[in-house]
Design a protein around this motif. Sequence first.
Motif, PDB file in Angstrom:
ATOM      1  N   UNK A 115       0.938  -1.182   0.020  1.00  0.00           N
ATOM      2  CA  UNK A 115       0.100  -0.039  -0.260  1.00  0.00           C
ATOM      3  C   UNK A 115       0.780   1.227   0.026  1.00  0.00           C
ATOM      4  N   UNK A 116       0.652   2.078  -1.112  1.00  0.00           N
ATOM      5  CA  UNK A 116       1.272   3.435  -1.157  1.00  0.00           C
ATOM      6  C   UNK A 116       0.488   4.582  -0.724  1.00  0.00           C
ATOM      7  N   UNK A 139       0.286  10.586   9.899  1.00  0.00           N
ATOM      8  CA  UNK A 139      -0.234   9.156   9.100  1.00  0.00           C
ATOM      9  C   UNK A 139       0.800   8.076   9.777  1.00  0.00           C
ATOM     10  N   UNK A 140       2.052   8.311   9.744  1.00  0.00           N
ATOM     11  CA  UNK A 140       3.075   7.306  10.382  1.00  0.00           C
ATOM     12  C   UNK A 140       2.636   6.691  11.499  1.00  0.00           C
ATOM     13  N   UNK A 141       2.194   7.608  12.568  1.00  0.00           N
ATOM     14  CA  UNK A 141       1.623   7.268  13.806  1.00  0.00           C
ATOM     15  C   UNK A 141       0.303   6.539  13.595  1.00  0.00           C
ATOM     16  N   UNK A 194      -7.226   8.163   4.515  1.00  0.00           N
ATOM     17  CA  UNK A 194      -7.455   8.887   3.598  1.00  0.00           C
ATOM     18  C   UNK A 194      -7.315  10.402   4.059  1.00  0.00           C
ATOM     19  N   UNK A 195      -8.038  10.751   5.174  1.00  0.00           N
ATOM     20  CA  UNK A 195      -7.924  12.269   5.701  1.00  0.00           C
ATOM     21  C   UNK A 195      -6.491  12.704   5.624  1.00  0.00           C
ATOM     22  N   UNK A 215      -3.932   7.148  -1.256  1.00  0.00           N
ATOM     23  CA  UNK A 215      -3.468   5.614  -1.055  1.00  0.00           C
ATOM     24  C   UNK A 215      -4.174   4.596  -1.703  1.00  0.00           C
ATOM     25  N   UNK A 216      -3.275   3.426  -2.021  1.00  0.00           N
ATOM     26  CA  UNK A 216      -3.932   2.441  -2.812  1.00  0.00           C
ATOM     27  C   UNK A 216      -3.179   1.126  -2.271  1.00  0.00           C
ATOM     28  N   UNK A 217      -4.109   0.217  -1.784  1.00  0.00           N
ATOM     29  CA  UNK A 217      -3.548  -1.215  -1.541  1.00  0.00           C
ATOM     30  C   UNK A 217      -3.642  -1.949  -2.745  1.00  0.00           C
TER      31      UNK A 217
END
Length: 107
Positions: free
Chosen positions: A14-15, A26-28, A87-88, A93-95
């Motif tokens: 997923x990117x 987002x990392x958290x 998404x927020x 993003x896309x898996x």
Amino acid sequence: MRVSQDEKVQTVITTYEVTPGTYLDLLEELRNSFEEFIRKQDGFIAGAVHTNDAQTRIANYTQWQSREQFLNVLRSDEMRRMNRKFSDLSKGFEPVLYEVHASFEAG
């Protein structure tokens, strides 16, 4: 985590496209989702989160025992809630589900 074409597992990459301003948030969220939910799901084998130096891309790599087990998790209410958060915090993003066709080791 070992990558091998000999193992019959489902690989998902997923990117996420982010800004430096949302990168850490987002990392958290991704770390929390792995710790609190994803790693406890049936069929989950392993996962890793990767980032780029510019703080504009995050990718995660997961392995599952089967495609069906991954899809069951993806469709769960909890994962859908997490995906709305992801998404927020990202531009998108896309898996994507993959099969390993070749792997290489040192030597």
